[in-house]
Enzyme design. Structure first.
Site, PDB file in Angstrom:
ATOM      1  N   ALA A  22       0.824  -1.215   0.000  1.00  0.00           N
ATOM      2  CA  ALA A  22       0.000   0.000   0.000  1.00  0.00           C
ATOM      3  C   ALA A  22       0.853   1.257   0.000  1.00  0.00           C
ATOM      4  O   ALA A  22       0.332   2.373   0.085  1.00  0.00           O
ATOM      5  CB  ALA A  22      -0.920   0.003   1.229  1.00  0.00           C
ATOM      6  N   GLN A  26      10.173 -12.531   7.525  1.00  0.00           N
ATOM      7  CA  GLN A  26       9.934 -12.699   6.085  1.00  0.00           C
ATOM      8  C   GLN A  26      10.898 -13.718   5.492  1.00  0.00           C
ATOM      9  O   GLN A  26      10.514 -14.508   4.623  1.00  0.00           O
ATOM     10  CB  GLN A  26      10.007 -11.335   5.376  1.00  0.00           C
ATOM     11  CG  GLN A  26       8.827 -10.453   5.809  1.00  0.00           C
ATOM     12  CD  GLN A  26       8.727  -9.132   5.077  1.00  0.00           C
ATOM     13  OE1 GLN A  26       9.561  -8.794   4.251  1.00  0.00           O
ATOM     14  NE2 GLN A  26       7.693  -8.369   5.396  1.00  0.00           N
ATOM     15  N   VAL A  79      14.082  -4.026  -1.312  1.00  0.00           N
ATOM     16  CA  VAL A  79      14.115  -2.598  -1.620  1.00  0.00           C
ATOM     17  C   VAL A  79      14.117  -1.785  -0.314  1.00  0.00           C
ATOM     18  O   VAL A  79      14.778  -0.755  -0.201  1.00  0.00           O
ATOM     19  CB  VAL A  79      12.898  -2.215  -2.494  1.00  0.00           C
ATOM     20  CG1 VAL A  79      12.865  -0.711  -2.765  1.00  0.00           C
ATOM     21  CG2 VAL A  79      12.904  -2.996  -3.811  1.00  0.00           C
ATOM     22  N   ASP A 104      20.722   3.397  -8.073  1.00  0.00           N
ATOM     23  CA  ASP A 104      21.995   4.129  -8.056  1.00  0.00           C
ATOM     24  C   ASP A 104      22.675   4.038  -9.427  1.00  0.00           C
ATOM     25  O   ASP A 104      23.242   5.017  -9.924  1.00  0.00           O
ATOM     26  CB  ASP A 104      22.893   3.553  -6.960  1.00  0.00           C
ATOM     27  CG  ASP A 104      22.146   3.450  -5.636  1.00  0.00           C
ATOM     28  OD1 ASP A 104      21.793   4.493  -5.085  1.00  0.00           O
ATOM     29  OD2 ASP A 104      21.874   2.315  -5.190  1.00  0.00           O
ATOM     30  N   HIS A 158      23.872   0.330  -0.521  1.00  0.00           N
ATOM     31  CA  HIS A 158      22.919   1.352  -0.979  1.00  0.00           C
ATOM     32  C   HIS A 158      22.828   2.411   0.126  1.00  0.00           C
ATOM     33  O   HIS A 158      21.910   2.411   0.949  1.00  0.00           O
ATOM     34  CB  HIS A 158      21.540   0.752  -1.261  1.00  0.00           C
ATOM     35  CG  HIS A 158      20.526   1.818  -1.565  1.00  0.00           C
ATOM     36  ND1 HIS A 158      20.562   2.588  -2.709  1.00  0.00           N
ATOM     37  CD2 HIS A 158      19.462   2.278  -0.861  1.00  0.00           C
ATOM     38  CE1 HIS A 158      19.575   3.461  -2.686  1.00  0.00           C
ATOM     39  NE2 HIS A 158      18.891   3.304  -1.570  1.00  0.00           N
TER      40      HIS A 158
HETATM   41  P1  NAD Z   1       6.033   3.897   2.259  1.00  0.00           P
HETATM   42  O1  NAD Z   1       6.130   4.301   3.703  1.00  0.00           O
HETATM   43  O2  NAD Z   1       5.213   4.697   1.317  1.00  0.00           O
HETATM   44  O3  NAD Z   1       5.493   2.405   2.177  1.00  0.00           O
HETATM   45  C1  NAD Z   1       6.023   1.381   2.948  1.00  0.00           C
HETATM   46  C2  NAD Z   1       4.883   0.417   3.214  1.00  0.00           C
HETATM   47  O4  NAD Z   1       5.434  -0.716   3.869  1.00  0.00           O
HETATM   48  C3  NAD Z   1       3.821   0.977   4.148  1.00  0.00           C
HETATM   49  O5  NAD Z   1       2.551   0.887   3.506  1.00  0.00           O
HETATM   50  C4  NAD Z   1       3.901   0.095   5.382  1.00  0.00           C
HETATM   51  O6  NAD Z   1       2.625  -0.147   5.968  1.00  0.00           O
HETATM   52  C5  NAD Z   1       4.481  -1.177   4.784  1.00  0.00           C
HETATM   53  N1  NAD Z   1       5.131  -2.071   5.735  1.00  0.00           N
HETATM   54  C6  NAD Z   1       5.877  -1.760   6.821  1.00  0.00           C
HETATM   55  N2  NAD Z   1       6.242  -2.861   7.473  1.00  0.00           N
HETATM   56  C7  NAD Z   1       5.751  -3.906   6.785  1.00  0.00           C
HETATM   57  C8  NAD Z   1       5.771  -5.301   6.969  1.00  0.00           C
HETATM   58  N3  NAD Z   1       6.391  -5.836   8.026  1.00  0.00           N
HETATM   59  N4  NAD Z   1       5.157  -6.095   6.069  1.00  0.00           N
HETATM   60  C9  NAD Z   1       4.520  -5.561   5.011  1.00  0.00           C
HETATM   61  N5  NAD Z   1       4.429  -4.235   4.788  1.00  0.00           N
HETATM   62  C10 NAD Z   1       5.047  -3.415   5.652  1.00  0.00           C
HETATM   63  O7  NAD Z   1       7.545   3.762   1.766  1.00  0.00           O
HETATM   64  P2  NAD Z   1       8.084   3.654   0.260  1.00  0.00           P
HETATM   65  O8  NAD Z   1       8.319   5.016  -0.261  1.00  0.00           O
HETATM   66  O9  NAD Z   1       7.244   2.717  -0.502  1.00  0.00           O
HETATM   67  O10 NAD Z   1       9.541   3.030   0.566  1.00  0.00           O
HETATM   68  C11 NAD Z   1       9.664   1.708   1.032  1.00  0.00           C
HETATM   69  C12 NAD Z   1      11.102   1.421   1.420  1.00  0.00           C
HETATM   70  O11 NAD Z   1      11.954   1.500   0.286  1.00  0.00           O
HETATM   71  C13 NAD Z   1      11.684   2.376   2.435  1.00  0.00           C
HETATM   72  O12 NAD Z   1      12.465   1.622   3.354  1.00  0.00           O
HETATM   73  C14 NAD Z   1      12.605   3.255   1.594  1.00  0.00           C
HETATM   74  O13 NAD Z   1      13.655   3.808   2.378  1.00  0.00           O
HETATM   75  C15 NAD Z   1      13.131   2.237   0.636  1.00  0.00           C
HETATM   76  N6  NAD Z   1      13.736   2.755  -0.603  1.00  0.00           N
HETATM   77  C16 NAD Z   1      14.774   2.022  -1.123  1.00  0.00           C
HETATM   78  C17 NAD Z   1      15.365   2.435  -2.307  1.00  0.00           C
HETATM   79  C18 NAD Z   1      16.492   1.635  -2.901  1.00  0.00           C
HETATM   80  O14 NAD Z   1      17.011   2.022  -3.956  1.00  0.00           O
HETATM   81  N7  NAD Z   1      16.935   0.515  -2.333  1.00  0.00           N
HETATM   82  C19 NAD Z   1      14.914   3.577  -2.952  1.00  0.00           C
HETATM   83  C20 NAD Z   1      13.849   4.294  -2.399  1.00  0.00           C
HETATM   84  C21 NAD Z   1      13.265   3.874  -1.217  1.00  0.00           C
HETATM   85  C1  LMR Z   2      16.890   6.469  -2.233  1.00  0.00           C
HETATM   86  O1  LMR Z   2      18.011   6.120  -2.609  1.00  0.00           O
HETATM   87  O2  LMR Z   2      16.183   7.262  -2.880  1.00  0.00           O
HETATM   88  C2  LMR Z   2      16.368   5.988  -0.912  1.00  0.00           C
HETATM   89  O3  LMR Z   2      17.020   4.801  -0.532  1.00  0.00           O
HETATM   90  C3  LMR Z   2      16.489   7.036   0.150  1.00  0.00           C
HETATM   91  C4  LMR Z   2      15.834   6.630   1.449  1.00  0.00           C
HETATM   92  O4  LMR Z   2      16.492   6.835   2.492  1.00  0.00           O
HETATM   93  O5  LMR Z   2      14.688   6.137   1.438  1.00  0.00           O
END
Ligand code: NAD
Ligand code: LMR
Length: 334
Positions: free
Chosen positions: A16, A115, A132, A162, A190
Site C-alpha cells: 500500500a 519474512q 528494496v 543508483d 545502498h
Molecule cells: P512507504 O512508507 O510509502 O510504504 C512502505 C509500506 O510498507 C507501508 O505501507 C507500510 O505499511 C508497509 N510495511 C511496513 N512494514 C511492513 C511489513 N512488516 N510487512 C509488510 N508491509 C510493511 O515507503 P516507500 O516510499 O514505498 O519506501 C519503502 C522502502 O523502500 C523504504 O524503506 C525506503 O527507504 C526504501 N527505498 C529504497 C530504495 C532503494 O534504492 N533501495 C529507494 C527508495 C526507497
Molecule cells: C533512495 O536512494 O532514494 C532511498 O534509498 C532514500 C531513502 O532513504 O529512502
C-alpha cells in the site's frame, strides 16, 4: 509463451506504500516479466494498511490488465509468500526523527527475520528475492540468513536505482544519450558510502574518463551527487524516491529473469563470493551480467588504488551493519 502459460506468482510487501503504487501497475502490464507472462499478485501489508491496500487492489482490477490473473491480499507473511516465484520486499520500518542507523537496523530486524523464515517455508523452489526496503543490503542479509533452505544467491538488494542515477548524471554532463553508456558499476552499500565507478565505462565505444576528461568533476560532483541523490530527493519532495525506485526494481527483476543487454553490465547487490576482496556472504553491490535466469559477477576487472579505497569504505560499512545485526540476534555469520 502462450496465453495459456502458467502465471508467475509475484509477492510484493509494503504493497500500500508509495513505491508499490509505482510498481504494481507496471508488473501487471508485463513490464517486468514480459508481455507473454501472466502474473498472480500476492500483496502483503501490515494490518493497519490493509484497508488502503484494498483500494489499490480495486484500482488494479480497474486496469483490466490482460496479464493479471489474480490478486490476493494478506497481512501474514506465511500466507503472502506462499508459492512466490518473485518476492519484492519493499515494506520496511522507516527512519523517524532521532533514530540512529543502529535503531533502524534493530527496528527492521524482526520484519526481515520473519519474512526470511516465511520465504524459506512457503516460497516456490525457484524464488528470486529483491529487497528494496532500507537498509536494503542488510535487510537482505537478515532475510537470507533466516532462509537456510533457499540458495543464498537468490537474495539480492536494489542498487539499480543508483546505477540508473549514475547513467543519468553522465548523460547530463556529456550531452550523450544514456543508452550510449556501457559498463557503469555501483559497488558496496545502498547508502552514502556507495561507490559509483566510471573507470570501466565506455561512451559510444570510447573510455568515458577520456571523453569527460575532468577528474575534479568525477570526484567532487559526480560521485557525491549519486551518493546523495536519495537524500536530495527526500529534501525536495518531502518523501523518498518512489517512481524511480519502482522503475529500478522492475529493471532489476526484468534483467535477472530475462537477461541483461549483451555487452553491458548492470549493478545488483548480491551475496559476495569473495570477488574483489569483498567478504563472502556480505550483500554488496557489484557489476553483474544476467543470462538464463541467473546473474554472474563480472570478473577480472582492474581495480585501481582510488577505486580500491572507495570500495573498502563501503564494504567496511556493510561489515559493521552485518556485525550489528548478528549481535542483535537477527542473523548468523555465513
Ligand atoms: P512507504 O512508507 O510509502 O510504504 C512502505 C509500506 O510498507 C507501508 O505501507 C507500510 O505499511 C508497509 N510495511 C511496513 N512494514 C511492513 C511489513 N512488516 N510487512 C509488510 N508491509 C510493511 O515507503 P516507500 O516510499 O514505498 O519506501 C519503502 C522502502 O523502500 C523504504 O524503506 C525506503 O527507504 C526504501 N527505498 C529504497 C530504495 C532503494 O534504492 N533501495 C529507494 C527508495 C526507497
Ligand atoms: C533512495 O536512494 O532514494 C532511498 O534509498 C532514500 C531513502 O532513504 O529512502
Amino acid at each position: 509463451m502462450s496465453s495459456a502459460a502458467r502465471p508467475v506468482t509475484v509477492t510484493v510487501t509494503g504493497a500500500a506504500g508509495q513505491i508499490a503504487y509505482g510498481l504494481l501497475f507496471r508488473i501487471a502490464s508485463g513490464a517486468m516479466l514480459g508481455a507473454d507472462t501472466p502474473v498472480r499478485l500476492r500483496l502483503l501489508e501490515i494490518p493497519a494498511a490493509v484497508g488502503s491496500l484494498e483500494g489499490v487492489a480495486m484500482e488494479l482490477e480497474d486496469g483490466a490488465f490482460p496479464l493479471l490473473s489474480s490478486i490476493d491480499i494478506s497481512d501474514d507473511p506465511w500466507v503472502g509468500f506462499d508459492g512466490a516465484n518473485v518476492a519484492l520486499l519493499v515494506g520496511a520500518r522507516p527512519r523517524t526523527a532521532g533514530m540512529e542507523r543502529g535503531d533502524l537496523l534493530a527496528a527492521n530486524g524482526p520484519i526481515f527475520t520473519d519474512q526470511g523464515a516465511a520465504i524459506n517455508a512457503s516460497a516456490a523452489a525457484d524464488v528470486k528475492v529483491l529487497v528494496v526496503g532500507n537498509p536494503a543490503n542488510t535487510n537482505a542479509f537478515i532475510a537470507m540468513s533466516n532462509a537456510p533452505d533457499v540458495p543464498a544467491e537468490r537474495f539480492t538488494a536494489l542498487t539499480r536505482l543508483d546505477h540508473n542515477r549514475a547513467i543519468a548524471q553522465l548523460a547530463k554532463k556529456t550531452g550523450v544519450a544514456g543508452t550510449d553508456f556501457r559498463r557503469v558499476a555501483i559497488w558496496g552499500n545502498h547508502s552514502a558510502t556507495q561507490y559509483p565507478d566510471i573507470s570501466h565505462v565506455t561512451v559510444a565505444g570510447r573510455p568515458a574518463v577520456e571523453v569527460i576528461n575532468d577528474q575534479n568533476w568525477v570526484v567532487n560532483d559526480f560521485i557525491p551527487t549519486v551518493q546523495q541523490r536519495g537524500t536530495a530527493i527526500i529534501k525536495a519532495r518531502g518523501a523518498s524516491s518512489a517512481a524511480s525506485a519502482a522503475s529500478a526494481a522492475i529493471d532489476h527483476i526484468r534483467d535477472w529473469a530475462r537477461g541483461s543487454a549483451a555487452g553491458d553490465w548492470v549493478s545488483m547487490a548480491v551475496p559476495s563470493d569473495g570477488s574483489y576482496g569483498v567478504p563472502e556472504g556480505l550483500i554488496s553491490s557489484f557489476p553483474v551480467t544476467c543470462a538464463n535466469g541467473e546473474y554472474s559477477i563480472v570478473q577480472g576487472l582492474d581495480v585501481d588504488e582510488f577505486s580500491r579505497g572507495r570500495i573498502d569504505i563501503s564494504v567496511a560499512e556493510l561489515e559493521g551493519e552485518r556485525d550489528a545485526v548478528i549481535d542483535l540476534g537477527f542473523a548468523k555469520r555465513v
